[in-house]
Write an enzyme that holds these catalytic residues in place. Structure first.
Site, short mmCIF file in Angstrom:
data_model
loop_
_atom_site.label_atom_id
_atom_site.label_comp_id
_atom_site.label_asym_id
_atom_site.label_seq_id
_atom_site.Cartn_x
_atom_site.Cartn_y
_atom_site.Cartn_z
N HIS A 69 7.32 -6.91 0.04
CA HIS A 69 6.17 -6.21 -0.51
C HIS A 69 5.24 -7.20 -1.22
O HIS A 69 4.85 -7.01 -2.37
CB HIS A 69 6.65 -5.09 -1.44
CG HIS A 69 7.50 -4.09 -0.74
ND1 HIS A 69 7.01 -2.94 -0.18
CD2 HIS A 69 8.83 -4.11 -0.46
CE1 HIS A 69 7.99 -2.27 0.40
NE2 HIS A 69 9.11 -2.97 0.24
N ASP A 75 4.65 -0.19 3.40
CA ASP A 75 5.83 0.43 2.80
C ASP A 75 6.45 1.37 3.83
O ASP A 75 5.78 2.32 4.29
CB ASP A 75 5.46 1.26 1.58
CG ASP A 75 4.98 0.42 0.40
OD1 ASP A 75 5.20 -0.80 0.41
OD2 ASP A 75 4.37 1.00 -0.51
N HIS A 79 11.82 2.61 1.56
CA HIS A 79 11.49 1.87 0.34
C HIS A 79 11.75 2.69 -0.92
O HIS A 79 12.02 2.12 -1.96
CB HIS A 79 10.01 1.46 0.41
CG HIS A 79 9.47 0.77 -0.79
ND1 HIS A 79 10.14 -0.25 -1.44
CD2 HIS A 79 8.31 0.95 -1.49
CE1 HIS A 79 9.42 -0.68 -2.46
NE2 HIS A 79 8.32 0.04 -2.53
#
Length: 257
Positions: A69, A75, A79
């Site tokens: 990240h 994402d 996550h």
């Protein structure tokens, strides 16, 4: 002439512009900073293996050290704890990585309120002017925050009360997750949630709701200012990291001119 050949010709002749929405990735790239006791990701770093020398006379290459990240990144649902059994980044279907985009511009409001939150009414007002959000597409939120991305302190904009960056309200995040037809949301800030979202209920609602619904997030985008409200097609190409919660991503937009 096939569709793909027509597209290539359109790009070469300039009737379709390719806009890079990706921030350059280097050791200077801003990264999220969580307070203790939480762990943080590492800064991006190149470690030279050889460069036309006795370690490798005809080639230059590096090892890279980075977090999933870091910089412009995607994402994946897994996550967040609300989708802990959801797709990892390698399991995202390729057809979902090419999608239409709606761009909502709130930069003037953010200039006067760094804690600005996008509300459902803002999206409804956009739809009244531009039509419905694209089915299976992205909602990209232009805040003008990419202008700060060359400096970590300016980008995170933190003081004694925490970071102050724009984002999406709890109600709007829930609506985007459960009712809107989009596949995910994209932002110019370090994460999809507002800087003060740690104090919301639930905390970090964009992560909680949107990823929890099996949708995606794109962060640290740039150049949204040159995209039209509708009509752009976004190509988001993360690394297919097996088990990965996300990945640095090259994000391109195709815009008919």
């Amino acid at each position: 002439m096939g569709i793909l050949s027509q597209l290539v010709d359109a790009v070469r002749t300039g009737s379709v512009e390719v806009v890079d929405l990706t921030a350059p990735l280097s050791s200077e790239t801003p990264i999220l900073q969580l307070p203790p006791p939480f762990a943080n990701t590492v800064n991006f770093k190149l470690e030279e293996i050889s460069r036309y020398d006795d370690r490798g006379p005809a080639w230059y290459w590096n090892d890279i050290h980075t977090g999933e990240h870091t910089g412009t990144h995607l994402d994946a649902p897994v996550h967040w704890v609300t989708a802990k059994d959801g797709k990892d980044v390698s399991q995202i279907p390729p057809m979902e990585l090419v999608a239409p985009a709606a761009i909502i511009d709130v930069s003037e409001r953010v200039a006067g309120d760094h804690d600005f939150l996008l509300e459902i009414d803002d999206v409804r007002a956009w739809e009244a002017e531009n039509g419905s959000l694209p089915v299976g597409g992205w909602l990209l939120v232009r805040t003008g925050w990419d202008a700060r991305s060359a400096d970590q302190a300016d980008y995170l904009n933190a003081n004694e009360t925490g970071p102050h960056t724009p984002g999406i309200s709890v109600e709007c995040a829930k609506w985007l997750a459960e009712e809107a037809p989009v596949i995910g949301v994209g932002v110019e800030t370090v994460g999809t949630d507002a800087g003060q979202a740690f104090g919301f209920d639930p905390a970090f609602p964009c992560h909680s709701y949107v990823l929890g619904a099996g949708k995606y997030g794109l962060t640290q985008l740039q150049n949204l200012a040159v995209l039209p409200p509708t009509g752009a097609v976004v190509i988001a190409a993360p690394l297919p990291i097996v088990g990965g919660s996300g990945s640095p991503t090259r994000v391109l937009a195709l815009v008919e001119r």
